[in-house]
Design an enzyme around this catalytic site. Structure first.
Site, PDB file in Angstrom:
ATOM      1  N   GLY A  12      -7.191  38.773  34.328  1.00  0.00           N
ATOM      2  CA  GLY A  12      -8.293  38.150  35.056  1.00  0.00           C
ATOM      3  C   GLY A  12      -9.653  38.697  34.658  1.00  0.00           C
ATOM      4  O   GLY A  12      -9.770  39.540  33.751  1.00  0.00           O
ATOM      5  N   ARG A 111      -9.069  47.504  52.851  1.00  0.00           N
ATOM      6  CA  ARG A 111     -10.269  48.351  52.679  1.00  0.00           C
ATOM      7  C   ARG A 111     -10.682  49.020  53.981  1.00  0.00           C
ATOM      8  O   ARG A 111     -11.197  50.133  53.976  1.00  0.00           O
ATOM      9  CB  ARG A 111     -11.456  47.506  52.186  1.00  0.00           C
ATOM     10  N   CYS A 150     -18.408  44.126  45.851  1.00  0.00           N
ATOM     11  CA  CYS A 150     -19.523  44.288  44.890  1.00  0.00           C
ATOM     12  C   CYS A 150     -20.904  44.258  45.543  1.00  0.00           C
ATOM     13  O   CYS A 150     -21.813  44.973  45.113  1.00  0.00           O
ATOM     14  CB  CYS A 150     -19.425  43.235  43.799  1.00  0.00           C
ATOM     15  N   GLY A 180     -19.313  36.920  40.464  1.00  0.00           N
ATOM     16  CA  GLY A 180     -18.695  37.546  41.634  1.00  0.00           C
ATOM     17  C   GLY A 180     -17.644  36.668  42.271  1.00  0.00           C
ATOM     18  O   GLY A 180     -16.778  37.144  43.015  1.00  0.00           O
ATOM     19  N   GLU A 202     -18.272  37.416  53.028  1.00  0.00           N
ATOM     20  CA  GLU A 202     -19.056  38.461  52.352  1.00  0.00           C
ATOM     21  C   GLU A 202     -19.923  39.255  53.334  1.00  0.00           C
ATOM     22  O   GLU A 202     -20.051  40.476  53.219  1.00  0.00           O
ATOM     23  CB  GLU A 202     -19.940  37.789  51.295  1.00  0.00           C
ATOM     24  N   LYS A 205     -18.018  41.833  55.253  1.00  0.00           N
ATOM     25  CA  LYS A 205     -17.621  42.950  54.377  1.00  0.00           C
ATOM     26  C   LYS A 205     -18.783  43.923  54.212  1.00  0.00           C
ATOM     27  O   LYS A 205     -18.624  45.143  54.315  1.00  0.00           O
ATOM     28  CB  LYS A 205     -17.191  42.426  53.002  1.00  0.00           C
ATOM     29  N   HIS A 242     -25.981  41.521  41.007  1.00  0.00           N
ATOM     30  CA  HIS A 242     -26.376  41.130  42.368  1.00  0.00           C
ATOM     31  C   HIS A 242     -27.713  41.803  42.713  1.00  0.00           C
ATOM     32  O   HIS A 242     -27.834  43.034  42.617  1.00  0.00           O
ATOM     33  CB  HIS A 242     -25.324  41.580  43.387  1.00  0.00           C
ATOM     34  N   ASN A 324     -22.312  43.439  39.037  1.00  0.00           N
ATOM     35  CA  ASN A 324     -21.228  43.220  40.010  1.00  0.00           C
ATOM     36  C   ASN A 324     -19.827  43.339  39.439  1.00  0.00           C
ATOM     37  O   ASN A 324     -18.909  43.752  40.155  1.00  0.00           O
ATOM     38  CB  ASN A 324     -21.394  41.858  40.689  1.00  0.00           C
ATOM     39  N   THR A 325     -19.602  42.991  38.161  1.00  0.00           N
ATOM     40  CA  THR A 325     -18.216  43.130  37.671  1.00  0.00           C
ATOM     41  C   THR A 325     -17.975  44.499  37.032  1.00  0.00           C
ATOM     42  O   THR A 325     -16.837  44.856  36.777  1.00  0.00           O
ATOM     43  CB  THR A 325     -17.820  42.018  36.665  1.00  0.00           C
TER      44      THR A 325
HETATM   45  N1  LIG Z   1     -15.102  39.000  40.087  1.00  0.00           N
HETATM   46  C1  LIG Z   1     -15.761  39.984  40.698  1.00  0.00           C
HETATM   47  O1  LIG Z   1     -16.964  40.262  40.456  1.00  0.00           O
HETATM   48  C2  LIG Z   1     -15.062  40.857  41.711  1.00  0.00           C
HETATM   49  C3  LIG Z   1     -15.784  41.905  42.264  1.00  0.00           C
HETATM   50  C4  LIG Z   1     -15.162  42.744  43.172  1.00  0.00           C
HETATM   51  C5  LIG Z   1     -13.859  42.521  43.511  1.00  0.00           C
HETATM   52  N2  LIG Z   1     -13.156  41.485  42.992  1.00  0.00           N
HETATM   53  C6  LIG Z   1     -11.760  41.319  43.401  1.00  0.00           C
HETATM   54  O2  LIG Z   1     -10.913  41.653  42.304  1.00  0.00           O
HETATM   55  C7  LIG Z   1      -9.737  40.851  42.351  1.00  0.00           C
HETATM   56  C8  LIG Z   1      -9.574  40.113  41.033  1.00  0.00           C
HETATM   57  O3  LIG Z   1     -10.658  39.232  40.849  1.00  0.00           O
HETATM   58  P1  LIG Z   1     -10.835  38.379  39.490  1.00  0.00           P
HETATM   59  O4  LIG Z   1     -12.159  37.731  39.579  1.00  0.00           O
HETATM   60  O5  LIG Z   1     -10.502  39.240  38.315  1.00  0.00           O
HETATM   61  O6  LIG Z   1      -9.641  37.289  39.651  1.00  0.00           O
HETATM   62  P2  LIG Z   1      -8.957  36.378  38.532  1.00  0.00           P
HETATM   63  O7  LIG Z   1      -9.849  36.215  37.355  1.00  0.00           O
HETATM   64  O8  LIG Z   1      -8.464  35.155  39.220  1.00  0.00           O
HETATM   65  O9  LIG Z   1      -7.650  37.244  38.037  1.00  0.00           O
HETATM   66  C9  LIG Z   1      -6.532  37.410  38.868  1.00  0.00           C
HETATM   67  C10 LIG Z   1      -5.451  38.223  38.157  1.00  0.00           C
HETATM   68  O10 LIG Z   1      -4.330  38.329  39.026  1.00  0.00           O
HETATM   69  C11 LIG Z   1      -3.163  37.742  38.394  1.00  0.00           C
HETATM   70  N3  LIG Z   1      -2.374  37.021  39.402  1.00  0.00           N
HETATM   71  C12 LIG Z   1      -2.700  35.884  40.064  1.00  0.00           C
HETATM   72  N4  LIG Z   1      -1.686  35.520  40.892  1.00  0.00           N
HETATM   73  C13 LIG Z   1      -0.707  36.437  40.731  1.00  0.00           C
HETATM   74  C14 LIG Z   1       0.581  36.600  41.303  1.00  0.00           C
HETATM   75  N5  LIG Z   1       1.071  35.752  42.221  1.00  0.00           N
HETATM   76  N6  LIG Z   1       1.310  37.669  40.918  1.00  0.00           N
HETATM   77  C15 LIG Z   1       0.837  38.540  39.997  1.00  0.00           C
HETATM   78  N7  LIG Z   1      -0.364  38.435  39.419  1.00  0.00           N
HETATM   79  C16 LIG Z   1      -1.145  37.399  39.774  1.00  0.00           C
HETATM   80  C17 LIG Z   1      -3.707  36.800  37.337  1.00  0.00           C
HETATM   81  O11 LIG Z   1      -2.713  36.606  36.338  1.00  0.00           O
HETATM   82  P3  LIG Z   1      -2.576  35.218  35.486  1.00  0.00           P
HETATM   83  O12 LIG Z   1      -3.637  35.271  34.420  1.00  0.00           O
HETATM   84  O13 LIG Z   1      -1.207  35.288  34.937  1.00  0.00           O
HETATM   85  O14 LIG Z   1      -2.785  34.104  36.465  1.00  0.00           O
HETATM   86  C18 LIG Z   1      -4.911  37.595  36.852  1.00  0.00           C
HETATM   87  O15 LIG Z   1      -4.501  38.615  35.987  1.00  0.00           O
HETATM   88  C19 LIG Z   1      -9.883  39.932  43.550  1.00  0.00           C
HETATM   89  O16 LIG Z   1      -9.224  40.502  44.669  1.00  0.00           O
HETATM   90  C20 LIG Z   1     -11.387  39.895  43.774  1.00  0.00           C
HETATM   91  O17 LIG Z   1     -11.728  39.596  45.098  1.00  0.00           O
HETATM   92  C21 LIG Z   1     -13.728  40.649  42.079  1.00  0.00           C
END
Ligand SMILES: NC(=O)c1ccc[n+]([C@@H]2O[C@H](COP(=O)([O-])OP(=O)(O)OC[C@H]3O[C@@H](n4cnc5c(N)ncnc54)[C@H](OP(=O)(O)O)[C@@H]3O)[C@@H](O)[C@H]2O)c1
Length: 346
Positions: A12, A111, A150, A180, A202, A205, A242, A324-325
């Site tokens: 992801g 959290r 974030c 985000g 948000e 949080k 952000h 943020n990431t």
């Molecule tokens: N994006 C941000 O800026 C940010 C900031 C802070 C926190 N977060 C948090 O970090 C987490 C990940 O965010 P993201 O943006 O990286 O999400 P994402 O791009 O949707 O990636 C999700 C990951 O989880 C895997 N996954 C999905 N469903 C699954 C399942 N049922 N079993 C096992 N693995 C599974 C996906 O694998 P596949 O590729 O195989 O589907 C992928 O590797 C979230 O909880 C989000 O709230 C994100």
């Protein structure tokens, strides 16, 4: 000897940042990658739609992606980073903890649990000792540590620096980047030429996590800071970074110069991925900084920026910014992993 780490949800947006940040890490070595069942069994190059600006490290590209179960992860992994959707994380993280793994997680589940450290190494490293309480409560050998949301991590270092002046209340309005929400979170038709004045969940949080982060741990229980925090969250069409505007009430009524100095002098952490200076502070000559495009990548995206510091009737107002990431997600978890290693938990 290198610390063997694994990444849950490695394909992801946040998982890819982990891989980027772990390339050439002085002590951590990637030894396991997991994702959903649909990615399991493929090489990382096949499974991940790589969207980070640097190339996939060749050794990682050739690794096989496993399913996200303890059976698919080698026993000798010292530390797992988790970047799973929170609904998935709340189901599978306990399986890893019961199997004895130490997990540094980005996901929002747990959290706010009383026995889970929510940690920023420069702000509240002592909260890590909640792991002992957690192990007693849950009966597992593993350990779960979380980093904040974030938008929370962007402002909390500045609030921590202001706490010495008697922090009473913080009102914050955010201008948050589209990354985000994840790759498919906001469509281009929704966000181009637009701003969206709502981000589900948000605001609460920011209001609750910040008070936990600034709270005190007495060795048995954690008390939350008693300041009032009000948040209003907005999505804008920036890619990363952000930007947040704060009005903060302070009992001691410090001068803007005293506030700048407190932020500049706020101590960093002696960890490999920590910036030398936690908060970069812009002075009166740069009233239009920080800006997302110009300032999000300071110290490889790990530094917070603050500026526009001016007095109000009851305290101070200012703007702050973080990537943020990186600082808000993978970098935050990585830093917590480095803290776990430094303090001997792994
Ligand atoms: N994006 C941000 O800026 C940010 C900031 C802070 C926190 N977060 C948090 O970090 C987490 C990940 O965010 P993201 O943006 O990286 O999400 P994402 O791009 O949707 O990636 C999700 C990951 O989880 C895997 N996954 C999905 N469903 C699954 C399942 N049922 N079993 C096992 N693995 C599974 C996906 O694998 P596949 O590729 O195989 O589907 C992928 O590797 C979230 O909880 C989000 O709230 C994100």
């Amino acid at each position: 000897m290198a610390v063997q780490v694994g990444i849950l949800g490695a394909t992801g947006a946040v998982g890819q940042r982990f891989i980027q940040l772990l390339e050439d890490h002085p002590t951590f070595e990637i030894a396991a990658l997991t994702a959903s069942e649909s990615s399991a069994g493929q090489t990382y190059r096949e499974a991940a739609k790589w969207r980070v600006e640097t190339q996939i490290p060749e050794d990682v590209a050739a690794m096989e992606v496993g399913a996200t179960t303890p059976e698919d992860v080698p026993d000798d992994i010292d530390l797992l980073f988790s970047s799973l959707p929170s609904g998935v994380a709340s189901e599978v993280e306990p399986d890893f903890l019961e199997a004895g793994y130490v997990v540094s997680s980005n996901s929002s589940n747990d959290r706010m649990a009383d026995d889970v450290p929510l940690t920023i190494p420069e702000i509240n490293p002592d909260h890590l000792d909640l792991i002992e309480v957690q192990r007693d409560n849950r009966g597992w050998d593993g350990a779960l540590i979380k980093n904040p949301n974030c938008s929370t991590i962007t402002m909390v270092p500045t609030l921590a620096a202001l706490d010495e002046f008697g922090l009473e209340r913080a009102d914050v309005t955010t201008l948050q980047a589209v990354s985000g929400a994840g790759y498919s979170g906001v469509t281009s038709m929704e966000i181009i030429d637009n701003a969206i004045p709502h981000i589900g969940g948000e605001e609460s949080k920011m209001e609750t996590e910040s008070r936990k982060l600034l709270g005190e741990f007495d060795g048995a229980e954690l008390s939350h800071h008693d300041a009032t925090v009000n948040a209003s969250c907005n999505r804008i069409p920036t890619l990363d970074g952000h930007l947040e505007s704060l009005f903060v009430d302070l009992a001691d009524d410090p001068s803007p110069e005293a506030v700048r100095e407190a932020m500049r002098e706020y101590p960093g952490a002696d960890l490999p991925s920590a910036p030398d200076q936690l908060i970069h502070v812009f002075g009166e000559d740069d009233p239009d900084r920080p800006q997302p495009r110009l300032d999000r990548s300071r110290a490889e995206g790990m530094q917070i920026s603050a500026g526009g510091i001016e007095p109000t009737d009851s305290g101070i107002k200012y703007n702050c910014l973080a990537h943020n990431t990186i600082r808000g997600a993978a970098g935050a978890s990585l830093l917590n992993g480095e803290l776990l290693a430094d303090e001997g938990w792994i």
